[in-house]
Design a protein around this motif. Structure first.
Motif, PDB file in Angstrom:
ATOM      1  N   CYS A 776       0.843  -1.195   0.000  1.00 52.07           N
ATOM      2  CA  CYS A 776       0.000   0.000   0.000  1.00 52.07           C
ATOM      3  C   CYS A 776       0.887   1.256   0.000  1.00 52.07           C
ATOM      4  O   CYS A 776       1.990   1.260   0.529  1.00 52.07           O
ATOM      5  N   ARG A 777       0.349   2.333  -0.556  1.00 48.98           N
ATOM      6  CA  ARG A 777       1.120   3.574  -0.734  1.00 48.98           C
ATOM      7  C   ARG A 777       0.521   4.662   0.156  1.00 48.98           C
ATOM      8  O   ARG A 777      -0.687   4.921   0.108  1.00 48.98           O
ATOM      9  N   LEU A 778       1.365   5.278   0.978  1.00 51.71           N
ATOM     10  CA  LEU A 778       0.937   6.388   1.824  1.00 51.71           C
ATOM     11  C   LEU A 778       0.815   7.640   0.966  1.00 51.71           C
ATOM     12  O   LEU A 778       1.755   8.044   0.296  1.00 51.71           O
ATOM     13  N   VAL A 779      -0.389   8.269   0.988  1.00 52.70           N
ATOM     14  CA  VAL A 779      -0.614   9.424   0.116  1.00 52.70           C
ATOM     15  C   VAL A 779      -0.840  10.716   0.886  1.00 52.70           C
ATOM     16  O   VAL A 779      -0.614  11.806   0.344  1.00 52.70           O
ATOM     17  N   ASP A 780      -1.291  10.634   2.152  1.00 51.87           N
ATOM     18  CA  ASP A 780      -1.597  11.897   2.841  1.00 51.87           C
ATOM     19  C   ASP A 780      -1.833  11.626   4.329  1.00 51.87           C
ATOM     20  O   ASP A 780      -1.973  10.478   4.762  1.00 51.87           O
ATOM     21  N   PHE A 862       7.865   4.426 -10.263  1.00 52.53           N
ATOM     22  CA  PHE A 862       6.749   5.292  -9.889  1.00 52.53           C
ATOM     23  C   PHE A 862       6.672   5.432  -8.373  1.00 52.53           C
ATOM     24  O   PHE A 862       6.509   6.540  -7.838  1.00 52.53           O
ATOM     25  N   PHE A 863       6.779   4.299  -7.651  1.00 51.19           N
ATOM     26  CA  PHE A 863       6.685   4.348  -6.195  1.00 51.19           C
ATOM     27  C   PHE A 863       7.848   5.126  -5.597  1.00 51.19           C
ATOM     28  O   PHE A 863       7.675   5.884  -4.625  1.00 51.19           O
ATOM     29  N   GLN A 864       9.040   4.981  -6.149  1.00 52.42           N
ATOM     30  CA  GLN A 864      10.198   5.716  -5.634  1.00 52.42           C
ATOM     31  C   GLN A 864      10.035   7.222  -5.849  1.00 52.42           C
ATOM     32  O   GLN A 864      10.313   8.026  -4.947  1.00 52.42           O
ATOM     33  N   MET A 865       9.569   7.588  -7.021  1.00 51.58           N
ATOM     34  CA  MET A 865       9.360   9.002  -7.332  1.00 51.58           C
ATOM     35  C   MET A 865       8.311   9.606  -6.425  1.00 51.58           C
ATOM     36  O   MET A 865       8.464  10.708  -5.901  1.00 51.58           O
ATOM     37  N   PHE A 866       7.194   8.833  -6.176  1.00 46.06           N
ATOM     38  CA  PHE A 866       6.121   9.367  -5.332  1.00 46.06           C
ATOM     39  C   PHE A 866       6.589   9.507  -3.895  1.00 46.06           C
ATOM     40  O   PHE A 866       6.276  10.509  -3.221  1.00 46.06           O
ATOM     41  N   ASN A 867       7.318   8.535  -3.390  1.00 50.20           N
ATOM     42  CA  ASN A 867       7.811   8.623  -2.015  1.00 50.20           C
ATOM     43  C   ASN A 867       8.724   9.838  -1.822  1.00 50.20           C
ATOM     44  O   ASN A 867       8.669  10.514  -0.793  1.00 50.20           O
ATOM     45  N   MET A 868       9.539  10.107  -2.837  1.00 47.52           N
ATOM     46  CA  MET A 868      10.411  11.274  -2.770  1.00 47.52           C
ATOM     47  C   MET A 868       9.566  12.553  -2.711  1.00 47.52           C
ATOM     48  O   MET A 868       9.818  13.445  -1.892  1.00 47.52           O
ATOM     49  N   GLY A 869       8.552  12.635  -3.540  1.00 45.72           N
ATOM     50  CA  GLY A 869       7.681  13.807  -3.545  1.00 45.72           C
ATOM     51  C   GLY A 869       6.901  13.945  -2.256  1.00 45.72           C
ATOM     52  O   GLY A 869       6.707  15.051  -1.737  1.00 45.72           O
TER      53      GLY A 869
END
Length: 873
Positions: A776-780, A862-869
């Motif tokens: 799962c991806r943490l978004v907010d 994609f997941f690495q880029m999003f985590n960085m952002g």
């Protein structure tokens, strides 16, 4: 919204206080009922009397009480009687204690029908005590009949009373039948093959699982009582209407005594030679030869084998003479040895029509020596000789005096062709050994006992069969189903499946019988089947399969199942307590739907159909079909993964996974299943050919564009909720109320903002496995209304556009049987998910081709880029 929440809180507190008061009153009433009910001692003794061990002991002693006296006569002689008396006293004591305990601890037993019969049958055991029989046997030699004893009348009375003990067999048969049904219910398996309609397992299970109702017990008891009265009345009264043919002609034994005594007196007065007396005595003894009875003569020969009693003691009896005076008579009565040998040789060698046989040497020596055996019998002096005084190959039990045999095993024949004074002065007497007759009678009594047992039990079953088939079994089946629904309202669907399977088995059998009938008709043998069927119907009653299907009881039973299924569907898991609480209250027919709510820990899911308002405007009347097609996928997958669909409000579905008192690993498994369920729901909706047909709907394409498709957004949150009834006495909904329900709905609505399909809160992530959380991806991290602190929001990334349609899908004739098979398959798959070796994430996510297709667009980059952002944010 704040004022509304305060109002709802006040109403909830008011309602809870009311229900708490009602609950306290109910508890006080139950406590009072328990206090006034039977004590623990009563219940323990009542349960003890119904145990299989007590039934086995009672059954063994009852059979001994029925057959023990006959076994004693068949296998032993008089010296063994004390041991049998001890066993009889044990039986008498046990049955007396059983009557006392049953009178105390069994309801409606004291002074009832079976109480009277048990008392009579237990009292009849006294007649099996030999000293009681000896005391009742009056040896009245003055007025003695040809059989010489009143033991025959006593034995006949004892046999009549012994019939009353057979009543215990009916009661024990019923107890054994109940034990058999309980064992059958325990040993039968839980499931059978779905298409093996030939097997009887399903029908056996349904019959074995049934408990006898109060109506059934009452009716069976009445039928049993009437059968018992009928059978006993026939056994006791029919002999009174029968005329005995025993005294139509005089017997050879009675006639021969007078002849021998007459020749003896004539010999004393020198009116006849001694040889005439000796010939008469020997002819009498050889004609009723005790020893030749032990030898079997041929089928075409006639011998003493035809008699069931034979003389073994001969001598004189006197009331007025002394023993020494009788000794003088026996010295004269002894047979000359030469005459004895000549007679025995002639009887053995001569070819008479009637085979006289021979005597062994010890018996010949007794007759030729002085008859000196002294016996006191009936208060009279007896002096004579016994043929059984010496143990030989023929004599296993030495009998010197008649009293060495039981009263029923002997009788005396005395000379009657004299005056009373002469009879009292002295007379000749022959004692007969009646053991062959008594043993044969005992064998027949044992067979009669078995026959009466069969008649009593068989009649009870046959007479109650029609009532059981047409009324009691359907009523008991309905009561059983109502009890199941009362204990677990959600089990109504299982009852419906079981009933459907039963119907299919019966239909399959009917079709096989129809095929067999057609085959026999072709062979011109249809009349054979009709004859067998009519004979069976006449003897055993109507065919249950064909005749009871359309009866009112069957219609009522199916209606109960359908109503229970509709209750389960309408109320769901949240309303199970409402249905159960109302069905447990049997003191009133009133319904109290507003039962108190209960706090439960659960995982709350909210799913919404996208663009539902547009679909409603376009589809119009077909929108119900549209919603139900989606609901079938949502509800089916949620149920498969141990969830419970709760509320459907147009485009939204409220879904619950109850945590209850589960252990940590079980809660983790359930959280994984809840998350996997949403992933599979989304995948199935986008791979379904049935829902894919809406992509080409002109109205939807016009309003939503050419790439329109059926889509869902899902939110999942974990927390507490109040489970109960929401509404009034006019209309209620079984649902869940809690801020956590609002949170689940809020995060589902937030999925539009984040432009994702599946969204979870951190409460779910904390409960699930690390394997699932890592995907799962943490978004907010946001403040959600209803939560005291900010919540982190996670998404499970999927691309519904990349999900291909299932190519193997084939449209089925979706009838009742197909739905039944589908439920069976889903139920078996559902049970496997709790298996210890099952890895939910690996099986249904990592190794799933469909899930891999949904996640193909999301690469590690994609997941690495999003985590960085996200970290920079």
């Amino acid at each position: 919204m704040g004022g509304t929440e305060e109002k709802q809180s006040d109403d909830s507190e008011r309602r809870h206080s009311t229900f708490d008061l009602a609950d306290q009153l109910a508890k006080n009433k139950l406590k009072k009922k328990k206090t006034s009910g039977p004590s623990t001692c009563y219940r323990c003794f009542g349960a003890l009397m119904d145990t299989p061990y007590m039934t086995a002991i009672s059954l063994s002693l009852t059979f001994w009480a029925l057959l023990g006296d006959d076994i004693r006569i068949l296998t032993t002689n008089r010296p063994s009687d004390p041991a049998f008396n001890v066993i009889t006293l044990i039986c008498l004591s046990f049955f007396a204690i059983e009557i006392v305990l049953a009178s105390i601890f069994k309801k409606d037993y004291l002074f009832g029908f079976f109480f009277v019969l048990d008392c009579v049958s237990t009292a009849s055991l006294v007649l099996d005590l030999t000293w009681v029989i000896d005391a009742m046997t009056v040896e009245d030699l003055t007025n003695e009949s040809s059989n010489g004893s009143s033991a025959v009348q006593v034995g006949a009375f004892g046999r009549i009373v012994r019939v009353l003990r057979l009543i215990r067999i009916v009661k024990i048969y019923k107890a054994i039948y109940e034990q058999f049904i309980a064992e059958l219910k325990k040993n039968l398996g839980s499931d059978a093959e779905m298409d093996e309609w030939d097997k009887d397992d399903a029908l056996a299970k349904s019959d074995a699982g049934r408990t006898e109702s109060k109506v059934g017990k009452k009716l069976v008891g009445i039928v049993t009582q009437r059968v018992i009265i009928l059978v006993l009345g026939m056994l006791l009264l029919l002999p009174l209407f029968t005329v005995s043919t025993f005294h139509m002609t005089a017997t050879s034994g009675a006639y021969g005594v007078d002849t021998v005594f007459n020749y003896f007196k004539r010999m004393q007065t020198y009116q006849a030679p001694r040889s005439t007396y000796e010939q008469a005595l020997l002819r009498y003894l050889y004609y009723h030869n005790w020893f030749w009875y032990r030898e079997t003569c041929g089928d075409e020969e006639v011998c003493s084998d035809d008699f069931m009693s034979h003389p073994f003691w001969v001598g004189f009896a006197a009331k007025d003479k002394s023993v020494s005076q009788l000794m003088n008579l026996t010295k004269v009565a002894a047979i000359n040895s030469d005459t004895m040998k000549a007679w025995d040789k002639n009887a053995t060698d001569a070819q008479y029509t009637y085979m006289l046989g021979s005597f062994p040497q010890p018996a010949m020596d007794v007759l030729t020596s002085v008859w000196s055996t002294e016996c006191l019998f009936g208060g009279w002096n007896h002096v004579g000789a016994s043929l059984l005084a010496t143990k030989t190959d023929y004599v296993n039990y030495v009998v010197k005096c008649p009293s060495d045999l039981r009263p029923s095993e002997r009788f005396a024949l005395r000379s009657k062709a004299t005056t009373q004074d002469q009879f009292n002065d002295y007379h000749m007497v022959f004692f007969f050994d009646a053991r062959p007759f008594v043993q044969s009678e005992s064998s027949n009594n044992m067979l009669l006992t078995g026959f009466i047992c069969i008649v009593l039990c068989g009649s009870s079953m046959v007479f109650s069969k029609d009532a059981n088939t047409l009324v009691l079994r359907p009523v008991e089946s309905m009561i059983e189903k109502v009890n199941v629904i009362r204990d677990n309202p959600l089990a109504a669907m299982k009852l419906a499946d079981d009933e459907f399977k039963r119907e299919q088995i019966l239909k399959h059998r009917a079709s096989k019988e129809a095929s067999r009938s057609v085959f026999l008709e072709r062979l011109k043998l249809g009349w054979v089947e009709n004859f067998i069927r009519q004979s069976y119907t006449y003897l055993c009653g109507s065919d249950e399969v064909s005749d009871t299907a359309n009866m009112e009881t069957a219609v009522l039973e199916k209606t109960i199942i359908k109503l229970g299924s509709l209750l389960a569907l309408g109320f769901g898991e949240a309303g199970a307590s409402i249905v159960a609480d109302n069905m447990r209250g049997l003191d009133s027919a009133g319904v109290n739907a507003m039962v108190p709510g209960a706090r439960v820990d659960c995982i709350i899911g909210s799913a919404r159909i996208s663009d539902f308002s547009t679909a409603t405007e376009v589809l119009q009347g077909k929108v119900m079909t549209f919603v139900n097609q989606i609901a079938e996928i949502v509800h089916g997958i949620v149920n498969e993964f141990h969830g419970a669909p709760n509320k459907n409000s147009g485009d939204k579905f409220l879904l619950i996974w109850r945590l209850g008192k589960m252990e940590m690993w079980q809660q983790q498994r359930l959280a994984d299943m809840a998350m996997v369920a949403f992933i599979r729901i989304l995948g199935c909706c986008h791979s379904s050919k049935l829902l894919a047909e809406y992509r080409a709907h002109p109205g939807l394409m016009q309003r939503l564009g050419r790439n329109c498709r059926v889509n869902l957004t899902c939110g999942l949150h974990s927390g507490w909720a109040i489970e109960g009834a929401v509404g009034s006495e006019f209309k209620i909904d079984a649902s869940y109320l809690s801020p956590n329900v609002s949170i689940a709905e809020s995060i589902e609505e937030a999925s539009k903002f984040y432009k994702v399909n599946i969204i979870f809160t951190e409460t779910v992530i904390k409960r699930c496995s690390k394997q699932m959380a890592s995907m799962c991806r943490l978004v907010d991290r946001v403040q959600v209304k209803g939560s005291k602190s900010p919540l982190r929001i996670f998404v499970f990334d999927v691309d519904p556009q990349s999900m291909p349609l299932t190519e193997w899908y084939d449209r089925l004739d979706w009838n009742v049987r197909q739905r039944f098979k589908a439920r069976q398959i889903l139920e078996s798959q559902k049970e496997k998910k709790w298996a210890a070796k099952m890895n939910i994430v690996k099986t249904f996510v990592q190794e799933s081709v469909d899930v891999q297709a949904l996640r193909d667009p999301y690469t590690p980059a994609f997941f690495q880029m999003f985590n960085m952002g996200y970290q920079n944010y």
